[in-house]
Design a protein around this motif. Structure first.
Motif, PDB file in Angstrom:
ATOM      1  N   GLY A  37      -1.818   2.588  -5.958  1.00 20.63           N
ATOM      2  CA  GLY A  37      -3.137   2.319  -6.510  1.00 20.63           C
ATOM      3  C   GLY A  37      -3.676   3.510  -7.281  1.00 20.63           C
ATOM      4  N   THR A  38      -4.861   3.355  -7.849  1.00 14.59           N
ATOM      5  CA  THR A  38      -5.477   4.418  -8.647  1.00 14.59           C
ATOM      6  C   THR A  38      -5.631   5.708  -7.867  1.00 14.59           C
ATOM      7  OG1 THR A  38      -6.668   2.803 -10.010  1.00 14.59           O
ATOM      8  CG2 THR A  38      -7.542   5.024  -9.978  1.00 14.59           C
ATOM      9  N   MET A  41      -2.716   7.869  -8.535  1.00 17.74           N
ATOM     10  CA  MET A  41      -2.296   7.927  -9.931  1.00 17.74           C
ATOM     11  C   MET A  41      -2.929   9.088 -10.681  1.00 17.74           C
ATOM     12  SD  MET A  41      -2.257   3.921 -11.106  1.00 17.74           S
ATOM     13  CE  MET A  41      -1.324   2.668 -10.222  1.00 17.74           C
ATOM     14  N   PRO A  52       1.413   5.864 -11.439  1.00 20.22           N
ATOM     15  CA  PRO A  52       1.665   6.431 -10.104  1.00 20.22           C
ATOM     16  C   PRO A  52       2.214   7.856 -10.218  1.00 20.22           C
ATOM     17  CG  PRO A  52       2.475   4.182 -10.229  1.00 20.22           C
ATOM     18  CD  PRO A  52       2.090   4.571 -11.630  1.00 20.22           C
ATOM     19  N   SER A  81       1.253  -0.430  -8.213  1.00 22.53           N
ATOM     20  CA  SER A  81      -0.027  -1.014  -8.579  1.00 22.53           C
ATOM     21  C   SER A  81      -0.380  -2.128  -7.600  1.00 22.53           C
ATOM     22  CB  SER A  81       0.038  -1.584  -9.995  1.00 22.53           C
ATOM     23  OG  SER A  81      -1.058  -2.433 -10.255  1.00 22.53           O
ATOM     24  N   ASN A  83      -1.597  -4.777  -8.314  1.00 28.27           N
ATOM     25  CA  ASN A  83      -1.321  -6.065  -8.947  1.00 28.27           C
ATOM     26  C   ASN A  83       0.046  -6.619  -8.568  1.00 28.27           C
ATOM     27  OD1 ASN A  83      -3.696  -6.393 -10.979  1.00 28.27           O
ATOM     28  ND2 ASN A  83      -3.040  -4.283 -11.207  1.00 28.27           N
ATOM     29  N   TYR A  84       0.881  -5.794  -7.951  1.00 30.47           N
ATOM     30  CA  TYR A  84       2.229  -6.229  -7.607  1.00 30.47           C
ATOM     31  C   TYR A  84       2.345  -6.771  -6.180  1.00 30.47           C
ATOM     32  CZ  TYR A  84       3.547  -3.478 -11.755  1.00 30.47           C
ATOM     33  OH  TYR A  84       3.657  -2.971 -13.026  1.00 30.47           O
ATOM     34  N   GLY A 114      -4.653  -0.007  -4.065  1.00 33.93           N
ATOM     35  CA  GLY A 114      -5.331  -0.239  -5.330  1.00 33.93           C
ATOM     36  C   GLY A 114      -6.504  -1.191  -5.153  1.00 33.93           C
ATOM     37  N   ASP A 116      -7.775  -3.469  -7.177  1.00 32.16           N
ATOM     38  CA  ASP A 116      -7.762  -4.785  -7.822  1.00 32.16           C
ATOM     39  C   ASP A 116      -7.553  -5.938  -6.844  1.00 32.16           C
ATOM     40  OD1 ASP A 116      -8.270  -3.681 -10.257  1.00 32.16           O
ATOM     41  OD2 ASP A 116      -6.225  -3.850 -11.022  1.00 32.16           O
ATOM     42  N   ASN A 143      -9.011   8.081 -11.143  1.00 28.60           N
ATOM     43  CA  ASN A 143      -7.691   8.581 -10.796  1.00 28.60           C
ATOM     44  C   ASN A 143      -7.726  10.066 -10.468  1.00 28.60           C
ATOM     45  OD1 ASN A 143      -6.669  10.246 -13.282  1.00 28.60           O
ATOM     46  ND2 ASN A 143      -7.640   8.423 -14.155  1.00 28.60           N
TER      47      ASN A 143
END
Length: 352
Positions: A37-38, A41, A52, A81, A83-84, A114, A116, A143
């Motif tokens: 996640g952010t 990152m 990452p 992320s 999102n994965y 993350g 999201d 980040n």
């Protein structure tokens, strides 16, 4: 004589060393699970994109005061992320959390994630983790390359929450910007602000202050669902909007979806085309849950026009209540995995 004085000094120091060791040994253990996640990152100097870059061990270096509250174990679970994430990953994460909390010395688990999809992971864990010990999800909106990186504060706050006696039994929590939200009600509300996670009309359940962690309410609507390692059933979310024709809902059913969540409007309403598509799914034995795109309130069988909440409920659909579409999908998926597919059984789970 020098040897005697040296021995006497060692004897004098022994109680202090024993006290220090005892104090260190008495500190609770908190396992920190880093998933990416952010918060993990940085800005790539070549592409200028945020990617990452740092591990859980690196993150712990940003919070030197953590040792005042707990002995920290780092589990570098993944570096990706948010999102994965998908059901197989969630299942592995549940096992990792269960394994950590089963150890008597572990007071709680902190998970960096993350933002999201953090609310989905939080609710999944709230439904599937066996222990009543605290599990706290954190992330960052900025980040690690940012001068005002918010990750360290969130991480230290989460460690403090995990070692607070009042946190036991609160279920899975999401803690950012000094606020504590319950997994069932929390949602991301802003793409960039640090105060992005809110619980709508319900409000957050506590706050983190410099001197203490304060809980103001308890999350009551919780349930546990046992899961194994088997693959989760496919559940899709389809949106109602002006002019929706229901074709994508029918397609999802034809492609093998085992459950459907409709992101309806208002209290659970839709047009005639979507209503006919819902009946198409129900006619093929695919359960349909009706959620809403409205941030606050619940779906219920009230409106009796064709496509109204009452007509879809009478046709066999289940009302999601106040669960968001993305969380309704998780509950439907887990209940189907458990073998519950009848309307009465599913409605009971959503009403709980």
């Amino acid at each position: 004589m020098k040897l005697i004085r040296h021995c006497l000094c060692l004897l004098a120091l022994a109680p202090c060393c024993m006290m220090a060791a005892s104090a260190q040994g008495s500190r609770p253990v908190v396992q920190f699970i880093a998933t990416g996640g952010t918060i993990a990152m940085k800005v790539d100097p070549v592409t200028k994109g945020v990617v990452p870059a740092i591990s859980g061990d690196d993150l712990m270096q940003t919070v030197p005061d953590a040792g005042k509250y707990a002995t920290i174990e780092v589990n570098n679970f993944s570096a990706m992320s948010a999102n994965y994430v998908e059901p197989k990953w969630w299942t592995r994460l549940t096992k990792a959390v269960d394994d950590a909390l089963a150890r008597p010395e572990v007071a709680g688990v902190v998970i960096a994630h993350g933002t999201d999809t953090m609310e989905e992971t939080a609710y999944w864990l709230d439904l599937t983790v066996k222990s009543n010990k605290p599990v706290i999800l954190i992330g960052a909106q900025r980040n690690a390359s940012s001068s005002d990186f918010d990750g360290p504060r969130n991480l230290l706050n989460a460690i403090r929450i995990a070692t607070t006696p009042e946190a036991v039994g609160q279920g899975v929590m999401l803690a950012m910007n000094n606020q504590i939200n319950a997994a069932r009600t929390v949602t991301k509300t802003h793409t960039g602000n640090v105060e992005t996670f809110k619980s709508g009309d319900f409000g957050f359940i506590g706050e983190v202050w410099d001197d203490k962690v304060v809980f103001s309410r308890t999350a009551l609507r919780r349930q546990h669902i046992d899961i194994g390692s088997a693959e989760m059933p496919r559940v899709e979310i389809l949106a109602m909007f002006g002019g929706a024709d229901g074709s994508l809902l029918r397609y999802a059913v034809d492609q093998g979806a085992k459950g459907i969540v409709v992101q309806a409007v208002g209290m659970g309403n839709m047009n005639v085309s979507m209503y006919e598509a819902v009946k198409y799914a129900l006619g093929r034995g695919v359960p349909v849950v009706i959620a809403t795109r409205v941030p606050n309130g619940r779906t219920m069988p009230l409106y009796g026009f064709v496509g109204g909440g009452k007509t879809t409920f009478d046709a066999g659909a289940v009302m999601a209540g106040d669960l968001s579409p993305q969380k309704a999908r998780l509950l439907l998926m887990l209940k189907l995995h458990q073998g519950v597919s009848d309307k009465a059984g599913l409605q009971a789970a959503f009403d709980r």
